[in-house]
Write a protein that holds these residues in place. Structure first.
Motif, short mmCIF file in Angstrom:
data_model
loop_
_atom_site.label_atom_id
_atom_site.label_comp_id
_atom_site.label_asym_id
_atom_site.label_seq_id
_atom_site.Cartn_x
_atom_site.Cartn_y
_atom_site.Cartn_z
N PHE A 56 0.86 -1.19 0.00
CA PHE A 56 0.00 0.00 0.00
C PHE A 56 0.89 1.24 0.00
CE2 PHE A 56 -4.53 -0.87 0.60
CZ PHE A 56 -4.51 -2.24 0.76
N TRP B 278 -5.08 1.17 -8.17
CA TRP B 278 -5.62 2.33 -7.44
C TRP B 278 -6.18 1.93 -6.07
CZ3 TRP B 278 -10.66 1.46 -6.38
CH2 TRP B 278 -11.46 0.76 -7.31
N LYS B 279 -6.57 0.67 -5.91
CA LYS B 279 -7.08 0.23 -4.60
C LYS B 279 -6.00 0.32 -3.52
CE LYS B 279 -10.77 -2.83 -6.06
NZ LYS B 279 -11.22 -4.21 -6.24
N LEU C 294 -3.66 2.69 -3.17
CA LEU C 294 -3.18 4.05 -2.92
C LEU C 294 -4.04 4.69 -1.83
CD1 LEU C 294 -1.57 6.66 -3.57
CD2 LEU C 294 -3.22 7.09 -5.41
N VAL C 295 -3.39 5.30 -0.84
CA VAL C 295 -4.08 6.01 0.23
C VAL C 295 -3.52 7.42 0.33
CG1 VAL C 295 -4.66 6.04 2.70
CG2 VAL C 295 -4.30 3.85 1.53
#
Lengths: 177, 177
Positions: free
Chosen positions: B89, B117-118, B120-121
């Motif tokens: 992540f 994209w899941k 990325l924070v």
């Protein structure tokens, strides 16, 4: 006074009436006048608007959509009180929509200016966040959360069982204030 | 093969050579030729560039800055291998800079297209995330993390003690692959 908790609050279909905004796009495109109550118990895409799925859904990726979503009734007043008593984090699954990132930041600043930028999280997979209470409309987010969960009532989650359901922000106020 | 872990990797001054990019802005504005090695052990703003702080720092809020930061040496190759073995992540404290949000998304897509994209924070306060290993250059992020921490060597953290320090991506590869 209750113990201060870290609350993880979702934006789309919880703080923001995103489903109705999608229907407004649809109505404007196809000269219809749908309201979300007509789709209760359905997923807008799977059941209701299937035929014109692509025409409308690609508009969610265009600039402007997320900036202009309507605020859910009573959300501002209740989130403000929750913020005074608890530690509020707004956690939105937004990275699928690159244009939404700045727009969600601006939307929050306009409608919820008391929420600091430090307390906004834009992510894709909410299994990354930790806290005491999660308020969300999607099972995929609630089921991987370790704390207390509140399922926010939405057109697409009517058949979901096993979660404490809240039907309005007033109900959240009674639960957490 | 080692056990798969959830890795929380920082962008600025870890995957991206942000300090040097800030110095490049400074050099371009004031016709100097600073390189970050000259500021080793200092905070750029507090000690080095204090006089012209505002002139340069406000440029970080303008469009374009974060989109064009250089990738740190060996970061692409090592993150790719880590991604194959672990659950990676990317967690960036970005909400202070609204224009950076989409730019960081695009930057990641350009240089690290294998990161979904899941994963990325974009946040403000990293105490919200959970995982097994955090790689970061700031004590404020490492000290609130519950798992293993790796302090990525940076000009501003030279005097920091009590953390396992990694000086390059090659060293991270030796530690986690």
């Amino acid at each position: 006074m209750r113990e201060s908790k870290r609350l993880i609050i979702d934006m789309d279909d919880v703080m923001a009436d995103t489903s109705q905004s999608i229907l407004n796009l649809y109505n404007s495109e196809f000269n219809t006048s749908y309201h979300k109550e007509q789709f209760w118990g359905n997923n807008l895409w799977d059941d209701g608007l299937k035929e014109n799925y692509l025409t409308v859904r690609h508009k969610l990726y265009e600039p402007g959509f997320f900036r202009n979503v309507t605020v859910m009734p009573d959300a501002i007043e209740v989130v403000k009180k929750l913020h005074e008593q608890h530690e509020v984090f707004i956690v939105s699954a937004a990275t699928e929509f690159p244009n939404s990132l700045k727009e969600k930041h601006e939307w929050l600043e306009e409608h919820f200016p008391f929420i600091h930028w430090k307390n906004l999280v834009l992510c894709g997979d909410k299994s990354i966040v930790k806290g005491d209470v999660m308020i969300d409309d999607h099972e995929k987010n609630l089921k991987v959360f370790e704390g207390q969960t509140l399922l926010f009532d939405a057109i697409h989650n009517q058949s979901l069982e096993g979660y404490q359901r809240v039907k309005s922000w007033k109900e959240i106020a009674r639960e957490l204030l």
